[in-house]
Scaffold this active site. Structure first.
Site, PDB file in Angstrom:
ATOM      1  N   PHE A 130       4.324  -6.761   7.014  1.00 29.44           N
ATOM      2  CA  PHE A 130       3.669  -5.624   7.667  1.00 29.44           C
ATOM      3  C   PHE A 130       2.432  -5.249   6.857  1.00 29.44           C
ATOM      4  O   PHE A 130       2.542  -4.783   5.716  1.00 29.44           O
ATOM      5  CB  PHE A 130       4.636  -4.452   7.775  1.00 29.44           C
ATOM      6  CG  PHE A 130       5.632  -4.608   8.887  1.00 29.44           C
ATOM      7  CD1 PHE A 130       5.487  -3.913  10.085  1.00 29.44           C
ATOM      8  CD2 PHE A 130       6.711  -5.466   8.756  1.00 29.44           C
ATOM      9  CE1 PHE A 130       6.398  -4.071  11.120  1.00 29.44           C
ATOM     10  CE2 PHE A 130       7.625  -5.638   9.783  1.00 29.44           C
ATOM     11  CZ  PHE A 130       7.477  -4.939  10.973  1.00 29.44           C
ATOM     12  N   ILE A 132      -0.025  -2.749   7.288  1.00 33.85           N
ATOM     13  CA  ILE A 132      -0.379  -1.508   7.996  1.00 33.85           C
ATOM     14  C   ILE A 132      -1.349  -0.689   7.143  1.00 33.85           C
ATOM     15  O   ILE A 132      -1.158  -0.521   5.941  1.00 33.85           O
ATOM     16  CB  ILE A 132       0.876  -0.673   8.299  1.00 33.85           C
ATOM     17  CG1 ILE A 132       1.902  -1.500   9.099  1.00 33.85           C
ATOM     18  CG2 ILE A 132       0.514   0.604   9.038  1.00 33.85           C
ATOM     19  CD1 ILE A 132       1.435  -1.893  10.477  1.00 33.85           C
ATOM     20  N   TYR A 135      -2.592  -1.485   3.499  1.00 29.34           N
ATOM     21  CA  TYR A 135      -1.854  -2.651   3.007  1.00 29.34           C
ATOM     22  C   TYR A 135      -2.457  -3.969   3.486  1.00 29.34           C
ATOM     23  O   TYR A 135      -2.024  -5.043   3.059  1.00 29.34           O
ATOM     24  CB  TYR A 135      -0.385  -2.548   3.414  1.00 29.34           C
ATOM     25  CG  TYR A 135       0.431  -1.729   2.439  1.00 29.34           C
ATOM     26  CD1 TYR A 135       1.251  -2.335   1.493  1.00 29.34           C
ATOM     27  CD2 TYR A 135       0.362  -0.333   2.449  1.00 29.34           C
ATOM     28  CE1 TYR A 135       1.985  -1.582   0.592  1.00 29.34           C
ATOM     29  CE2 TYR A 135       1.087   0.433   1.558  1.00 29.34           C
ATOM     30  CZ  TYR A 135       1.898  -0.196   0.629  1.00 29.34           C
ATOM     31  OH  TYR A 135       2.621   0.561  -0.276  1.00 29.34           O
ATOM     32  N   VAL A 221       4.462  -7.337   1.956  1.00 22.46           N
ATOM     33  CA  VAL A 221       3.169  -7.989   1.869  1.00 22.46           C
ATOM     34  C   VAL A 221       2.497  -7.786   0.513  1.00 22.46           C
ATOM     35  O   VAL A 221       1.644  -8.598   0.106  1.00 22.46           O
ATOM     36  CB  VAL A 221       2.233  -7.495   2.989  1.00 22.46           C
ATOM     37  CG1 VAL A 221       1.794  -6.050   2.748  1.00 22.46           C
ATOM     38  CG2 VAL A 221       1.039  -8.416   3.163  1.00 22.46           C
ATOM     39  N   ASP A 222       2.855  -6.720  -0.200  1.00 23.31           N
ATOM     40  CA  ASP A 222       2.210  -6.441  -1.484  1.00 23.31           C
ATOM     41  C   ASP A 222       2.869  -7.243  -2.603  1.00 23.31           C
ATOM     42  O   ASP A 222       3.260  -6.719  -3.649  1.00 23.31           O
ATOM     43  CB  ASP A 222       2.233  -4.949  -1.798  1.00 23.31           C
ATOM     44  CG  ASP A 222       3.618  -4.340  -1.706  1.00 23.31           C
ATOM     45  OD1 ASP A 222       4.503  -4.943  -1.060  1.00 23.31           O
ATOM     46  OD2 ASP A 222       3.819  -3.245  -2.283  1.00 23.31           O
ATOM     47  N   HIS A 242      18.321  -6.721  -5.887  1.00 24.46           N
ATOM     48  CA  HIS A 242      17.236  -5.856  -6.361  1.00 24.46           C
ATOM     49  C   HIS A 242      17.061  -6.059  -7.869  1.00 24.46           C
ATOM     50  O   HIS A 242      18.030  -6.012  -8.622  1.00 24.46           O
ATOM     51  CB  HIS A 242      17.579  -4.393  -6.062  1.00 24.46           C
ATOM     52  CG  HIS A 242      16.426  -3.466  -6.186  1.00 24.46           C
ATOM     53  ND1 HIS A 242      15.816  -3.184  -7.401  1.00 24.46           N
ATOM     54  CD2 HIS A 242      15.758  -2.723  -5.242  1.00 24.46           C
ATOM     55  CE1 HIS A 242      14.839  -2.322  -7.203  1.00 24.46           C
ATOM     56  NE2 HIS A 242      14.776  -2.032  -5.913  1.00 24.46           N
ATOM     57  N   GLU A 312      16.088   0.325   3.262  1.00 26.39           N
ATOM     58  CA  GLU A 312      16.875  -0.327   2.207  1.00 26.39           C
ATOM     59  C   GLU A 312      18.299   0.227   2.166  1.00 26.39           C
ATOM     60  O   GLU A 312      19.265  -0.516   1.941  1.00 26.39           O
ATOM     61  CB  GLU A 312      16.193  -0.139   0.855  1.00 26.39           C
ATOM     62  CG  GLU A 312      16.864  -0.875  -0.294  1.00 26.39           C
ATOM     63  CD  GLU A 312      16.039  -0.815  -1.561  1.00 26.39           C
ATOM     64  OE1 GLU A 312      15.184  -1.703  -1.760  1.00 26.39           O
ATOM     65  OE2 GLU A 312      16.219   0.145  -2.351  1.00 26.39           O
TER      66      GLU A 312
END
Length: 361
Positions: A130, A132, A135, A221-222, A242, A312
């Protein structure tokens, strides 16, 4: 001579003659009477005759055999060290769950073997992100690094959800790989975007992805790919540990603890803490997962509840009752904030350092 010619032209008849000759020779050497073993020869003749009749019938009628769809699979010759059941590759980490799902760590698999298996089925993989609002700035680094390290040699569709179609740059892709830009609305808060992506992934999976790919991986995406990420991640449904919680105890997990929430997990339950930015599986299972999470969010919204960590929290609740069939180690979603523990031998997928208040909205 005519009988000999017919025998040579019929492989099964020739096989019978050879077998009969061998049996006669054996009988002679062993001193066994031929009359006592005629039933064995007759049985062999009946088997070969029956098979020949079936083949003749198949050829004359043109009827497809139930095996006719099978194809010969020619595998490349791969040399590798034999596995040793008394000498596992990793003993410093858990590599299988109590429900027998593998946990993928560096050194626990052979990518060459896996690639050979998945090339046989000509696997197609979708990767969703994403991009958006602000981003979109991370997309260039994401795609360029994915072309170097993600599913190299396999077919990939990059599905980019964005509200800024005009800001998506042009890329050069390897054969069988392409970019698909999907225009979606932007929400006022970043929390709403991260929660609503479950709905968007579900809807596009139903109407499009199911026709185009076999597996779907859903990531943030980051991030940037720094090492190979291949078919070893693929399974019916998978999640990733995680990086901030894989060494912690159950009571330290930041599950949603309010009983009123659909994401509620009591302190005495829970297997692992999964990262919201990495999950996937076969399309049908991704639809089930995203549908569950979206419906749970909507049920909470009706009560003015927002789970502690948005999507999450719902993902972790889903994995509590619907166990993943494969789990990815923190190598697959690392962040330098957590340092460099010895068990993490490589950082395959790394979060980009950024000022959250500057990129979030």
């Amino acid at each position: 001579m005519r009988i000999f010619s017919k025998t040579l032209s019929n492989p099964r008849r020739l096989l019978f003659c050879l077998c009969a000759g061998l049996l006669l020779s054996w009988f002679t050497l062993k001193g066994t009477g031929l009359h006592a073993n005629l039933d064995l020869l007759c049985q062999l003749h009946r088997i070969l005759s029956t098979e020949a009749d079936l083949l003749s019938q198949h050829n004359s009628t043109g009827t497809n055999s139930h095996l006719s769809h099978l194809k010969d699979v020619k595998l490349p010759r791969i040399l590798y060290t034999k596995s040793d059941v008394f000498n596992p590759q990793r003993t410093d980490v858990l590599t299988v769950t109590p429900w027998l799902a593998p946990i993928v760590w560096h050194g626990t698999f052979n990518r060459h073997i896996l690639n050979t298996q998945f090339h046989q089925i000509d696997v197609r993989v979708g990767l969703t992100v994403f991009a958006i609002k602000k981003y979109t700035r991370f997309l260039n680094t994401f795609i360029e690094s994915a072309e170097k390290f993600f599913m190299v040699g396999h077919k990939v569709n990059y599905y980019v959800f964005t509200d800024r179609v005009n800001e998506i740059p042009n890329f050069t892709f390897a054969k069988g790989r392409r970019l698909v830009v999907l225009e979606v609305p932007a929400y006022e808060r970043w929390q709403d975007v991260t929660m609503r992506r479950m709905e968007m992934i579900r809807d596009f999976s139903i109407k499009r992805f199911v026709k185009e790919v076999d597996y779907l991986a859903c990531v943030d995406v980051d991030m940037v790919f720094l090492d190979e990420v291949g078919v070893e991640i693929l399974s019916n449904v998978f999640g990733a540990l995680h990086p901030g919680f894989f060494e912690k105890s159950r009571n330290e997990f930041t599950y949603e603890r309010r009983p009123q929430s659909s994401a509620y997990i009591p302190v005495e339950l829970g297997d692992f803490y999964f990262a919201g930015g990495y999950f996937g599986g076969v399309i049908e299972e991704v639809i089930k997962l995203t549908n569950y999470c979206h419906n749970a969010m909507m049920a909470d919204k009706q009560q003015n509840i927002e789970a502690l960590w948005q999507d999450e929290s719902y993902l972790n609740r889903y994995f509590l009752s619907h166990k993943p069939t494969k789990i990815l180690s923190p190598e697959y979603i690392w962040n330098n904030y957590y340092g460099s523990p010895a068990v993490v031998k490589t950082k395959r997928f790394l979060g980009i350092d950024k000022i959250y208040d500057e990129v979030r909205f």
